[in-house]
Design a protein around this motif. Structure first.
Motif, PDB file in Angstrom:
ATOM      1  N   ALA A  50       5.518  13.475  29.269  1.00  0.00           N
ATOM      2  CA  ALA A  50       5.938  14.812  29.715  1.00  0.00           C
ATOM      3  C   ALA A  50       4.775  15.777  29.933  1.00  0.00           C
ATOM      4  O   ALA A  50       4.967  16.996  29.967  1.00  0.00           O
ATOM      5  CB  ALA A  50       6.930  15.412  28.727  1.00  0.00           C
ATOM      6  N   LYS A  51       3.571  15.249  30.097  1.00  0.00           N
ATOM      7  CA  LYS A  51       2.381  16.108  30.232  1.00  0.00           C
ATOM      8  C   LYS A  51       2.505  17.061  31.420  1.00  0.00           C
ATOM      9  O   LYS A  51       2.254  18.270  31.300  1.00  0.00           O
ATOM     10  CB  LYS A  51       1.107  15.268  30.370  1.00  0.00           C
ATOM     11  CG  LYS A  51      -0.161  16.119  30.491  1.00  0.00           C
ATOM     12  CD  LYS A  51      -1.397  15.269  30.723  1.00  0.00           C
ATOM     13  CE  LYS A  51      -1.849  14.607  29.451  1.00  0.00           C
ATOM     14  NZ  LYS A  51      -2.481  15.589  28.520  1.00  0.00           N
ATOM     15  N   ALA A  52       2.903  16.546  32.566  1.00  0.00           N
ATOM     16  CA  ALA A  52       2.990  17.395  33.764  1.00  0.00           C
ATOM     17  C   ALA A  52       3.968  18.541  33.560  1.00  0.00           C
ATOM     18  O   ALA A  52       3.698  19.687  33.946  1.00  0.00           O
ATOM     19  CB  ALA A  52       3.396  16.555  34.976  1.00  0.00           C
ATOM     20  N   ASP A  53       5.107  18.242  32.933  1.00  0.00           N
ATOM     21  CA  ASP A  53       6.123  19.282  32.690  1.00  0.00           C
ATOM     22  C   ASP A  53       5.622  20.338  31.715  1.00  0.00           C
ATOM     23  O   ASP A  53       5.869  21.539  31.897  1.00  0.00           O
ATOM     24  CB  ASP A  53       7.407  18.647  32.162  1.00  0.00           C
ATOM     25  CG  ASP A  53       8.109  17.790  33.189  1.00  0.00           C
ATOM     26  OD1 ASP A  53       7.965  18.098  34.393  1.00  0.00           O
ATOM     27  OD2 ASP A  53       8.779  16.814  32.813  1.00  0.00           O
ATOM     28  N   ILE A  54       4.923  19.901  30.671  1.00  0.00           N
ATOM     29  CA  ILE A  54       4.412  20.850  29.675  1.00  0.00           C
ATOM     30  C   ILE A  54       3.310  21.724  30.280  1.00  0.00           C
ATOM     31  O   ILE A  54       3.270  22.936  30.055  1.00  0.00           O
ATOM     32  CB  ILE A  54       3.903  20.096  28.428  1.00  0.00           C
ATOM     33  CG1 ILE A  54       5.079  19.386  27.748  1.00  0.00           C
ATOM     34  CG2 ILE A  54       3.219  21.060  27.453  1.00  0.00           C
ATOM     35  CD1 ILE A  54       4.665  18.438  26.625  1.00  0.00           C
ATOM     36  N   LEU A  55       2.437  21.111  31.066  1.00  0.00           N
ATOM     37  CA  LEU A  55       1.379  21.891  31.731  1.00  0.00           C
ATOM     38  C   LEU A  55       1.983  22.943  32.652  1.00  0.00           C
ATOM     39  O   LEU A  55       1.548  24.101  32.667  1.00  0.00           O
ATOM     40  CB  LEU A  55       0.454  20.963  32.526  1.00  0.00           C
ATOM     41  CG  LEU A  55      -0.467  20.038  31.722  1.00  0.00           C
ATOM     42  CD1 LEU A  55      -1.238  19.119  32.669  1.00  0.00           C
ATOM     43  CD2 LEU A  55      -1.435  20.842  30.865  1.00  0.00           C
ATOM     44  N   ARG A  56       2.991  22.544  33.390  1.00  0.00           N
ATOM     45  CA  ARG A  56       3.643  23.492  34.297  1.00  0.00           C
ATOM     46  C   ARG A  56       4.340  24.614  33.532  1.00  0.00           C
ATOM     47  O   ARG A  56       4.374  25.754  33.991  1.00  0.00           O
ATOM     48  CB  ARG A  56       4.631  22.754  35.207  1.00  0.00           C
ATOM     49  CG  ARG A  56       3.946  21.847  36.224  1.00  0.00           C
ATOM     50  CD  ARG A  56       4.923  21.237  37.194  1.00  0.00           C
ATOM     51  NE  ARG A  56       4.242  20.355  38.143  1.00  0.00           N
ATOM     52  CZ  ARG A  56       4.798  19.888  39.248  1.00  0.00           C
ATOM     53  NH1 ARG A  56       6.051  20.217  39.553  1.00  0.00           N
ATOM     54  NH2 ARG A  56       4.123  19.105  40.063  1.00  0.00           N
ATOM     55  N   ALA A  57       4.877  24.278  32.362  1.00  0.00           N
ATOM     56  CA  ALA A  57       5.531  25.304  31.550  1.00  0.00           C
ATOM     57  C   ALA A  57       4.522  26.345  31.076  1.00  0.00           C
ATOM     58  O   ALA A  57       4.798  27.552  31.114  1.00  0.00           O
ATOM     59  CB  ALA A  57       6.226  24.654  30.351  1.00  0.00           C
ATOM     60  N   TYR A  58       3.353  25.892  30.653  1.00  0.00           N
ATOM     61  CA  TYR A  58       2.305  26.831  30.239  1.00  0.00           C
ATOM     62  C   TYR A  58       1.817  27.676  31.421  1.00  0.00           C
ATOM     63  O   TYR A  58       1.613  28.888  31.294  1.00  0.00           O
ATOM     64  CB  TYR A  58       1.127  26.081  29.617  1.00  0.00           C
ATOM     65  CG  TYR A  58       1.318  25.753  28.154  1.00  0.00           C
ATOM     66  CD1 TYR A  58       1.540  26.756  27.214  1.00  0.00           C
ATOM     67  CD2 TYR A  58       1.262  24.429  27.699  1.00  0.00           C
ATOM     68  CE1 TYR A  58       1.710  26.461  25.868  1.00  0.00           C
ATOM     69  CE2 TYR A  58       1.434  24.123  26.359  1.00  0.00           C
ATOM     70  CZ  TYR A  58       1.659  25.147  25.442  1.00  0.00           C
ATOM     71  OH  TYR A  58       1.832  24.848  24.112  1.00  0.00           O
ATOM     72  N   ILE A  59       1.619  27.037  32.570  1.00  0.00           N
ATOM     73  CA  ILE A  59       1.191  27.773  33.765  1.00  0.00           C
ATOM     74  C   ILE A  59       2.239  28.808  34.140  1.00  0.00           C
ATOM     75  O   ILE A  59       1.927  29.945  34.512  1.00  0.00           O
ATOM     76  CB  ILE A  59       0.931  26.807  34.946  1.00  0.00           C
ATOM     77  CG1 ILE A  59      -0.343  25.994  34.694  1.00  0.00           C
ATOM     78  CG2 ILE A  59       0.819  27.566  36.266  1.00  0.00           C
ATOM     79  CD1 ILE A  59      -1.626  26.810  34.647  1.00  0.00           C
ATOM     80  N   ASP A  60       3.501  28.420  34.024  1.00  0.00           N
ATOM     81  CA  ASP A  60       4.610  29.336  34.317  1.00  0.00           C
ATOM     82  C   ASP A  60       4.499  30.595  33.456  1.00  0.00           C
ATOM     83  O   ASP A  60       4.585  31.720  33.959  1.00  0.00           O
ATOM     84  CB  ASP A  60       5.933  28.616  34.026  1.00  0.00           C
ATOM     85  CG  ASP A  60       7.102  29.235  34.762  1.00  0.00           C
ATOM     86  OD1 ASP A  60       6.914  29.686  35.903  1.00  0.00           O
ATOM     87  OD2 ASP A  60       8.203  29.273  34.201  1.00  0.00           O
ATOM     88  N   ILE A  61       4.262  30.419  32.184  1.00  0.00           N
ATOM     89  CA  ILE A  61       4.170  31.564  31.257  1.00  0.00           C
ATOM     90  C   ILE A  61       2.942  32.421  31.593  1.00  0.00           C
ATOM     91  O   ILE A  61       3.023  33.652  31.635  1.00  0.00           O
ATOM     92  CB  ILE A  61       4.110  31.072  29.800  1.00  0.00           C
ATOM     93  CG1 ILE A  61       5.422  30.369  29.430  1.00  0.00           C
ATOM     94  CG2 ILE A  61       3.854  32.235  28.855  1.00  0.00           C
ATOM     95  CD1 ILE A  61       5.365  29.644  28.093  1.00  0.00           C
ATOM     96  N   ILE A  62       1.817  31.777  31.846  1.00  0.00           N
ATOM     97  CA  ILE A  62       0.577  32.513  32.147  1.00  0.00           C
ATOM     98  C   ILE A  62       0.736  33.354  33.404  1.00  0.00           C
ATOM     99  O   ILE A  62       0.397  34.548  33.426  1.00  0.00           O
ATOM    100  CB  ILE A  62      -0.604  31.524  32.289  1.00  0.00           C
ATOM    101  CG1 ILE A  62      -0.966  30.934  30.934  1.00  0.00           C
ATOM    102  CG2 ILE A  62      -1.822  32.224  32.912  1.00  0.00           C
ATOM    103  CD1 ILE A  62      -1.922  29.755  31.005  1.00  0.00           C
ATOM    104  N   LEU A  63       1.271  32.759  34.454  1.00  0.00           N
ATOM    105  CA  LEU A  63       1.421  33.478  35.725  1.00  0.00           C
ATOM    106  C   LEU A  63       2.436  34.613  35.609  1.00  0.00           C
ATOM    107  O   LEU A  63       2.211  35.712  36.139  1.00  0.00           O
ATOM    108  CB  LEU A  63       1.831  32.513  36.831  1.00  0.00           C
ATOM    109  CG  LEU A  63       0.788  31.453  37.221  1.00  0.00           C
ATOM    110  CD1 LEU A  63       1.361  30.516  38.278  1.00  0.00           C
ATOM    111  CD2 LEU A  63      -0.502  32.091  37.739  1.00  0.00           C
TER     112      LEU A  63
END
Length: 290
Positions: free
Chosen positions: A156-169
């Motif tokens: 689930a690395k891609a999903d977790i990375l995208r979740a963090y990017i989502d929060i940052i943006l």
């Protein structure tokens, strides 16, 4: 022989749309680059986030140096001209590189996430400083993003990375909204972004304010009101400033002649481009290039 500005594409070490490195790792990678000099001007074809956690750093973007300190975050957009400076090796922090297709599809063309101000360098300062965040901060989030990026497990690395990017943006967009000029309607921001995107494609063909209002199916007065409320400039002034930046990019980053640049930026005669540039910058194209 014409020397063109290096255009740097997104090239991650993995198949991910997101690449995260410490500044130290980024500096090593930059020193090994052979296709262009990262410490001289180049145009990026991806989206870039630079987070400083220690010391001070000055980064060049579109004819201006931005001063960064602990807690500062710089957002550089696709197609902007930038370069790193030598002090980069003395700074601590993180670099996040985002594939342009990923960001545009998920944040600029999505109905769920609408980044009206972030990466909108015609409207906003591209830097967010720590004091603008209040009790919030980016550093902790980015450290967690980096931890996940370097974690050996790929589950689930891609999903977790995208979740963090989502929060940052989204946190960055919230800061921009909080510090923005009050009274600007969200719908007006959306129309402004449509206008800006159209201008980027069509400015070579037309600099007529009324052509753009007609394309957007709104009155010239409404478009002028929208642009004035969001930028403080009339439509004409905004268009002129946009074209000036494009001319500057050609002057600084290529060896094209003034004649060639005038045709590339939509002018029938080099004399007309020179007159336009001098009126808006108080200097000639050749003097600016020097």
């Amino acid at each position: 022989m014409t020397v063109a500005l290096p255009k740097i594409d997104y090239k991650a070490d993995s198949e991910s749309d997101i690449e995260v490195m410490t500044i130290a790792e980024t500096f090593i990678k930059l020193t090994k680059t052979t296709e262009h000099n990262p410490f001289e001007v180049h145009k990026i074809q991806f989206y870039f986030i630079l987070v400083v956690t220690e010391n001070f750093y000055s980064h060049y973007v579109d004819f201006k140096f931005y001063e960064l300190k602990k807690g500062s975050v710089l957002f550089v957009a696709k197609n902007q001209v930038q370069h790193f400076t030598e002090n980069f090796k003395n700074v601590k922090g993180y670099c996040i590189i985002l594939n342009s297709q990923f960001l545009e599809q998920n944040y600029f063309m999505s109905q769920n996430h609408n980044l009206n101000r972030l990466y909108n360098y015609h409207l906003e300062n591209p830097v967010i400083h720590e004091e603008e965040m209040g009790k919030d901060e980016f550093i902790d989030l980015v450290e967690k993003l980096y931890f996940e990026y370097t974690l050996p497990s790929n589950f689930a690395k891609a999903d977790i990375l995208r979740a963090y990017i989502d929060i940052i943006l989204l946190k960055a967009e919230r800061v921009k909204q909080q510090h923005a000029i009050s009274g600007v309607k969200t719908k007006w921001l959306e129309i402004f972004n449509e206008f800006r995107n159209s201008l980027a494609i069509n400015y070579i063909k037309t600099r007529s304010s009324r052509d753009y209002s007609a394309e957007l199916l709104i009155s010239y007065k409404l478009l002028n009101d929208i642009v004035k409320s969001t930028t403080g400039k009339t439509v004409k002034a905004f268009i002129d400033d946009f074209v000036v930046v494009e001319i500057k990019r050609y002057l600084v980053t290529t060896s094209l002649s003034v004649k060639e640049i005038s045709y590339k930026t939509g002018f029938d005669e080099p004399a007309n481009m020179t007159k336009f540039f001098k009126k808006n910058t108080q200097t000639t194209p050749l003097k600016f290039r020097e």
